[in-house]
Design a protein around this motif. Sequence first.
Motif, PDB file in Angstrom:
ATOM      1  N   ILE A 100       0.860  -1.204   0.000  1.00 56.73           N
ATOM      2  CA  ILE A 100       0.000   0.000   0.000  1.00 56.73           C
ATOM      3  C   ILE A 100       0.890   1.245   0.000  1.00 56.73           C
ATOM      4  CG2 ILE A 100      -1.699   1.332   1.324  1.00 56.73           C
ATOM      5  CD1 ILE A 100      -2.736  -1.402   2.404  1.00 56.73           C
ATOM      6  N   ALA A 103       2.338   1.677  -3.427  1.00 60.36           N
ATOM      7  CA  ALA A 103       1.279   2.145  -4.337  1.00 60.36           C
ATOM      8  C   ALA A 103       1.069   3.645  -4.171  1.00 60.36           C
ATOM      9  CB  ALA A 103      -0.023   1.390  -4.052  1.00 60.36           C
ATOM     10  N   ASP A 108       1.530   9.482  -5.497  1.00 58.79           N
ATOM     11  CA  ASP A 108       1.963  10.771  -4.947  1.00 58.79           C
ATOM     12  C   ASP A 108       2.948  11.475  -5.894  1.00 58.79           C
ATOM     13  OD1 ASP A 108       2.272  12.702  -2.667  1.00 58.79           O
ATOM     14  OD2 ASP A 108       4.343  12.022  -2.849  1.00 58.79           O
ATOM     15  N   PHE A 162      -7.128   3.502   3.820  1.00 55.65           N
ATOM     16  CA  PHE A 162      -7.137   3.988   2.432  1.00 55.65           C
ATOM     17  C   PHE A 162      -7.930   5.292   2.350  1.00 55.65           C
ATOM     18  CE2 PHE A 162      -8.360   2.858  -2.220  1.00 55.65           C
ATOM     19  CZ  PHE A 162      -7.308   3.617  -2.694  1.00 55.65           C
TER      20      PHE A 162
HETATM   21  C1  FPP Z   1       3.846  11.477   0.445  1.00 62.44           C
HETATM   22  O1  FPP Z   1       3.748  12.786   0.879  1.00 62.44           O
HETATM   23  C2  FPP Z   1       2.454  10.885   0.268  1.00 62.44           C
HETATM   24  C3  FPP Z   1       1.844  10.079   1.136  1.00 62.44           C
HETATM   25  C4  FPP Z   1       2.489   9.702   2.403  1.00 62.44           C
HETATM   26  C5  FPP Z   1       0.456   9.533   0.918  1.00 62.44           C
HETATM   27  C6  FPP Z   1       0.011   9.441  -0.497  1.00 62.44           C
HETATM   28  C7  FPP Z   1      -1.404   8.926  -0.580  1.00 62.44           C
HETATM   29  C8  FPP Z   1      -2.098   8.769  -1.724  1.00 62.44           C
HETATM   30  C9  FPP Z   1      -1.505   9.103  -3.042  1.00 62.44           C
HETATM   31  C10 FPP Z   1      -3.505   8.245  -1.690  1.00 62.44           C
HETATM   32  C11 FPP Z   1      -3.548   6.758  -1.492  1.00 62.44           C
HETATM   33  C12 FPP Z   1      -3.238   5.988  -2.713  1.00 62.44           C
HETATM   34  C13 FPP Z   1      -2.995   4.637  -2.757  1.00 62.44           C
HETATM   35  C14 FPP Z   1      -2.847   3.952  -4.084  1.00 62.44           C
HETATM   36  C15 FPP Z   1      -2.836   3.796  -1.534  1.00 62.44           C
HETATM   37  P1  FPP Z   1       4.844  13.859   0.482  1.00 62.44           P
HETATM   38  O2  FPP Z   1       4.642  14.267  -0.927  1.00 62.44           O
HETATM   39  O3  FPP Z   1       4.770  14.927   1.511  1.00 62.44           O
HETATM   40  O4  FPP Z   1       6.199  13.075   0.727  1.00 62.44           O
HETATM   41  P2  FPP Z   1       7.383  12.724  -0.243  1.00 62.44           P
HETATM   42  O5  FPP Z   1       8.435  13.730   0.064  1.00 62.44           O
HETATM   43  O6  FPP Z   1       7.799  11.326   0.152  1.00 62.44           O
HETATM   44  O7  FPP Z   1       6.894  12.804  -1.655  1.00 62.44           O
END
Ligand code: FPP
Length: 351
Positions: A100, A103, A108, A162
């Motif tokens: 998950i 994914a 993101d 989710f």
């Molecule tokens: C990273 O944040 C993003 C997340 C922790 C959660 C993303 C959730 C989704 C896209 C919805 C759920 C989708 C599925 C398929 C389970 P950030 O951009 O602040 O961190 P980063 O620096 O790691 O990109």
Amino acid sequence: MTKPARRNAGSSSAFSLTERLFATADDRRAAKAVDTGIVRVEERLVEETAFHDGLAEVSARYLLDAGGKRVRPILAFLTAQLGDGVTDDVVTAATSIELIHLASLYHDDVMDDAEQRRGVPTAHTVWNNSIAILTGDLLFARASKLLSILGERAIRLQADTFERLCLGQLHETAGPRVGEDPIEHYLRVLADKTGSLIAASAQLGVLVSNAPDEYQQAVFDFGEKVGIAFQLVDDVIDLAPPSDKTGKTAGTDIRAGVVTLPLLYLQRDAPTDPAAAELLRRLDPATIDVTPAEEVDALIAELRVHPVTLETTAEAHRWAAEAVAALAPLPEGTVKKTLIRFADTMVERSS
Ligand code: FPP
Ligand code: MG
């Protein structure tokens, strides 16, 4: 009591996460269970990302092969030791959670139009947005299939998680509503988009290992608060001076106009603090990309030592302390002690 052998006494980053979590000989049994569990999760992840379709398999393995700290499986293996330990079902649950997480990263990176993830170009830049989104969906499908083996409570927990992941992303995208406090909104977003999956990992460890039900809420709260602390530390790490080791530019988020807690604190202080207002004006995302690079470097350096950044670090530590307080219902012993060390490790990291 013996300390783990040090590979490099001068550098905490020379230790793996498990080495940093288990300091005493008594703890080594728990460490071994976690290490064995991680090996099994790695094998399961490879199995679960196999597809007859060549493109699907290559794109699904892409971010998996790029690495990852496996924080969520480690947490599930720790809390499972409140019950029957790292059983097959616990490995299945941990694999599902990691799928998950993977994914969500594919999705993101499309939403953020990110260029790099785990040191490699993001999937949508290698293929395209549709392939990256569908790869995330495929991984999510596999995660759901795995959780279905574990029964209705596990499936419900996944569905609730989710929902929160999506709401976290949605609220982050939409920003605070009129009249909503931006700092409270931000902390809510962190709880949903990061805290929820870490909380679910901790809870699944208890649920699937048949540990006493009364521990579920405690480890869930612990995971959620640690997740918030983890993200706040990220806001501070973003400002760290450029390093040859990580190859990272200082202030990537700020340069990209991403909201972080130091900026929100500056916005809070600006009406009564002219210096904060001036720094905020110079960090404006609308103009920062036309500001000369050396000037931006100087602005980031100024923000790095500004009281708002120290306040962000203090806030991260406050959430970690709250996480530890949530563990009160757990029995004293290796699991509780290691979870406390887990929280400390999350806020003391520098990359
Ligand atoms: C990273 O944040 C993003 C997340 C922790 C959660 C993303 C959730 C989704 C896209 C919805 C759920 C989708 C599925 C398929 C389970 P950030 O951009 O602040 O961190 P980063 O620096 O790691 O990109
Ligand atoms: Mg992102």
